[in-house]
Structures are given as structure tokens and as C-alpha cells.
Design a protein around this motif. Sequence first.
Motif, mmCIF file in Angstrom:
data_model
loop_
_atom_site.group_PDB
_atom_site.id
_atom_site.type_symbol
_atom_site.label_atom_id
_atom_site.label_comp_id
_atom_site.label_asym_id
_atom_site.label_seq_id
_atom_site.Cartn_x
_atom_site.Cartn_y
_atom_site.Cartn_z
ATOM 1 N N ASP A 165 1.688 8.138 19.372
ATOM 2 C CA ASP A 165 1.505 7.407 20.636
ATOM 3 C C ASP A 165 1.359 8.358 21.812
ATOM 4 N N PHE A 166 2.267 9.344 21.858
ATOM 5 C CA PHE A 166 2.291 10.247 23.013
ATOM 6 C C PHE A 166 1.005 11.064 23.115
ATOM 7 N N LEU A 167 0.411 11.417 21.946
ATOM 8 C CA LEU A 167 -0.829 12.182 21.965
ATOM 9 C C LEU A 167 -1.975 11.355 22.535
ATOM 10 N N CYS A 168 -2.007 10.072 22.176
ATOM 11 C CA CYS A 168 -3.048 9.195 22.724
ATOM 12 C C CYS A 168 -2.840 8.999 24.223
ATOM 13 N N GLY A 169 -1.583 8.907 24.641
ATOM 14 C CA GLY A 169 -1.293 8.814 26.075
ATOM 15 C C GLY A 169 -1.734 10.063 26.811
ATOM 16 N N TRP A 170 -1.469 11.231 26.212
ATOM 17 C CA TRP A 170 -1.889 12.490 26.840
ATOM 18 C C TRP A 170 -3.409 12.632 26.859
ATOM 19 N N THR A 171 -4.065 12.116 25.819
ATOM 20 C CA THR A 171 -5.531 12.140 25.807
ATOM 21 C C THR A 171 -6.092 11.360 26.983
ATOM 22 N N MET A 172 -5.488 10.220 27.252
ATOM 23 C CA MET A 172 -5.919 9.392 28.382
ATOM 24 C C MET A 172 -5.713 10.131 29.707
ATOM 25 N N THR A 173 -4.554 10.776 29.857
ATOM 26 C CA THR A 173 -4.297 11.501 31.103
ATOM 27 C C THR A 173 -5.236 12.702 31.254
ATOM 28 N N GLU A 174 -5.578 13.345 30.119
ATOM 29 C CA GLU A 174 -6.467 14.504 30.187
ATOM 30 C C GLU A 174 -7.864 14.097 30.644
ATOM 31 N N ARG A 175 -8.321 12.950 30.193
ATOM 32 C CA ARG A 175 -9.657 12.472 30.568
ATOM 33 C C ARG A 175 -9.804 12.300 32.073
ATOM 34 N N PHE A 176 -8.708 11.929 32.718
ATOM 35 C CA PHE A 176 -8.794 11.623 34.142
ATOM 36 C C PHE A 176 -8.064 12.642 35.009
ATOM 37 N N GLY A 177 -7.833 13.839 34.435
ATOM 38 C CA GLY A 177 -7.375 14.977 35.231
ATOM 39 C C GLY A 177 -5.927 14.978 35.641
ATOM 40 N N VAL A 178 -5.064 14.224 34.932
ATOM 41 C CA VAL A 178 -3.656 14.193 35.331
ATOM 42 C C VAL A 178 -2.722 14.586 34.176
ATOM 43 N N LEU A 179 -3.241 15.317 33.193
ATOM 44 C CA LEU A 179 -2.420 15.726 32.052
ATOM 45 C C LEU A 179 -1.273 16.623 32.493
ATOM 46 N N GLY A 180 -1.558 17.615 33.316
ATOM 47 C CA GLY A 180 -0.524 18.560 33.743
ATOM 48 C C GLY A 180 0.551 17.929 34.600
ATOM 49 N N SER A 181 0.200 16.874 35.328
ATOM 50 C CA SER A 181 1.157 16.241 36.244
ATOM 51 C C SER A 181 1.747 14.957 35.678
ATOM 52 N N SER A 182 1.450 14.636 34.413
ATOM 53 C CA SER A 182 2.009 13.420 33.818
ATOM 54 C C SER A 182 3.521 13.573 33.640
ATOM 55 N N LYS A 183 4.229 12.464 33.784
ATOM 56 C CA LYS A 183 5.694 12.468 33.696
ATOM 57 C C LYS A 183 6.158 11.460 32.661
ATOM 58 N N VAL A 184 7.380 11.657 32.174
ATOM 59 C CA VAL A 184 7.997 10.713 31.251
ATOM 60 C C VAL A 184 9.477 10.588 31.594
ATOM 61 N N LEU A 185 10.118 9.565 31.052
ATOM 62 C CA LEU A 185 11.564 9.446 31.081
ATOM 63 C C LEU A 185 12.038 9.861 29.702
ATOM 64 N N ALA A 186 12.666 11.035 29.598
ATOM 65 C CA ALA A 186 12.926 11.654 28.291
ATOM 66 C C ALA A 186 14.412 11.686 27.948
ATOM 67 N N LYS A 187 14.695 11.688 26.640
ATOM 68 C CA LYS A 187 16.073 11.833 26.174
ATOM 69 C C LYS A 187 16.600 13.219 26.550
ATOM 70 N N ARG A 188 17.840 13.269 26.962
ATOM 71 C CA ARG A 188 18.406 14.533 27.454
ATOM 72 C C ARG A 188 18.404 15.623 26.384
ATOM 73 N N GLU A 189 18.508 15.238 25.117
ATOM 74 C CA GLU A 189 18.517 16.229 24.033
ATOM 75 C C GLU A 189 17.252 17.078 24.037
ATOM 76 N N LEU A 190 16.142 16.493 24.493
ATOM 77 C CA LEU A 190 14.867 17.220 24.501
ATOM 78 C C LEU A 190 14.853 18.367 25.507
ATOM 79 N N LEU A 191 15.753 18.317 26.487
ATOM 80 C CA LEU A 191 15.821 19.383 27.485
ATOM 81 C C LEU A 191 16.071 20.741 26.839
ATOM 82 N N TYR A 192 16.779 20.747 25.703
ATOM 83 C CA TYR A 192 17.167 21.996 25.057
ATOM 84 C C TYR A 192 16.183 22.433 23.972
ATOM 85 N N VAL A 193 15.085 21.695 23.841
ATOM 86 C CA VAL A 193 14.063 22.057 22.851
ATOM 87 C C VAL A 193 13.073 23.030 23.485
#
Length: 256
Positions: free
Chosen positions: A101-129
Motif C-alpha cells: 500500500d505504502f509503495l503505491c501511495g509513494w508512487t502517487m506522491t512522486e508523480r505530483f512532486g511531493v514524495l520528499g515532503s510526504s508525511k505519515v503518522l507512524a508507530k514510535r517503534e519505527l523511529l529506531y529503525v
Amino acid sequence: MGFIAFLKTQFIVHLLIGFVFVVSGLIINFIQLCTLVLWPINKQFYRRVNCRLAYSLWSQLVMLLEWWSGTECTLFSDEATVNTFGKEHVIIILNHNFEIDFLCGWTMTERFGVLGSSKVLAKRELLYVPLIGWTWYFLEIVFCKRKWEEDRDTVIEGLKRLSDYPEYMWFLLYCEGTRFTETKHRISMEVAESKGLPKLKYHLLPRTKGFTTAVQCLRGTVSAVYDVTLNFRGNKNPSLLGILYGKKYEADMCVR
């Protein structure tokens, strides 16, 4: 099987792709660490630099989806909506049925020039990855523990910090909170019935606190909410491993 198709099935090639991603990601993370000195001097310049650094990493994953596997993501929307893509701050709600899912979402953001500035609400555990979590940290991604009593102040503060973001920002939310499975759906609908809520056929009961808080905190910043539904043709269940092996999928994304 052609030579290119043969290469896509080879472990040594997969290892090389992983090596390039990890090494380049660690280099990008180090550069991001160095950019922290810019924050007190020029916060907006710091943000613009980190958007481009993040794009350098995320675009490698988008490349795997679109070029390596040849997966096609077809977008369905009305012309008026499409004309605003990439030209405004928005909140995106997306169903969470598939591993990529996330890859398709990123593909959409890349098409319209906002891939680098896209944001998410992420689980805190991912902060340490490394790589992904560390890159998100420098992008001011909002991390939460999924315990609202503990998350409330952190989430509100993190969202309000984004109110003056200099790049057009797409804030992606998976309101279901977890990936759809038949077992989770059955349990979710039991909860819906006990609370007198409508039963959903293809979705889990959404978690509303993250969405309503994002709307309230970013009111005046975001111009719209995009409701996005993703599905894959042929009842396929795509995977990251399938993408790595060059398997082609056909995705449809309906946006309103």
C-alpha cells in the motif's frame, strides 16, 4: 525467459539492490544529521534540504515498483481534483489491505512532486529503525505509541509544527490502523455491532482520533482531504518479495 527477467530472479542481484539502498540510506542519514546545524539558522531551508534528501531515498523504492517490476498504478479522479494535485497541502486517507500500500501511495506522491515532503503518522517503534525511521525523524514525522492518553500531546504538538511547512505536503493516514485480514475484519465488525455502528464489507472499523486530530491541528494549512481507495486487479495479493522478483501488478487508485 529473457535475460532481464532472469536477472530479476537472482539473489545476488537482490543483494546488490539492498546493498545500494542501505549504503546510500546511511549516507543520506549522515548528511541529514549534519543539516541539524541549519535548523536554528534557517528552519525552512533545513526542511527543503531534507525533503530532497528523503526523495533520494524513497525514489529508489518507487523505482522498484514502477520500473523494476513494471507495476502500473492507474489513477481515477475528476479533472478538477487532478488539477490541484501537488499544488496544495492535503490529508490523504487510504485503505490498508495490501503489503505494498505504502509503495503505491509513494508512487502517487512522486508523480505530483511531493514524495520528499510526504508525511505519515507512524508507530514510535519505527523511529529506531535505520534508514526509514531515521529519515522520518529529520522530516519531522509524527510518531505515536497507539495509546491516545500518552500520544495526545505529542501528536498535537507534532502536527502543529507542520503548519508552516514550506513544501506542499501530503499527510497519509491509514485510518484502519492495521492491515486488513479476515480475522481482524470479523473482530472489527463484532465491535461495530456492539457499538451500533454500520458494518463495513471491505474495511476495518476506522480509528478516528488520529484523523480528527490531524484535521483540527492542520485546519487553515491543508486545503482538502483526499479519500483514496486502492485495489489490485485479478484479486491479486501483491508482496514486496514479488516486487523484488520483478512481478508485475496492476493497481487502481480512486481519488475523490
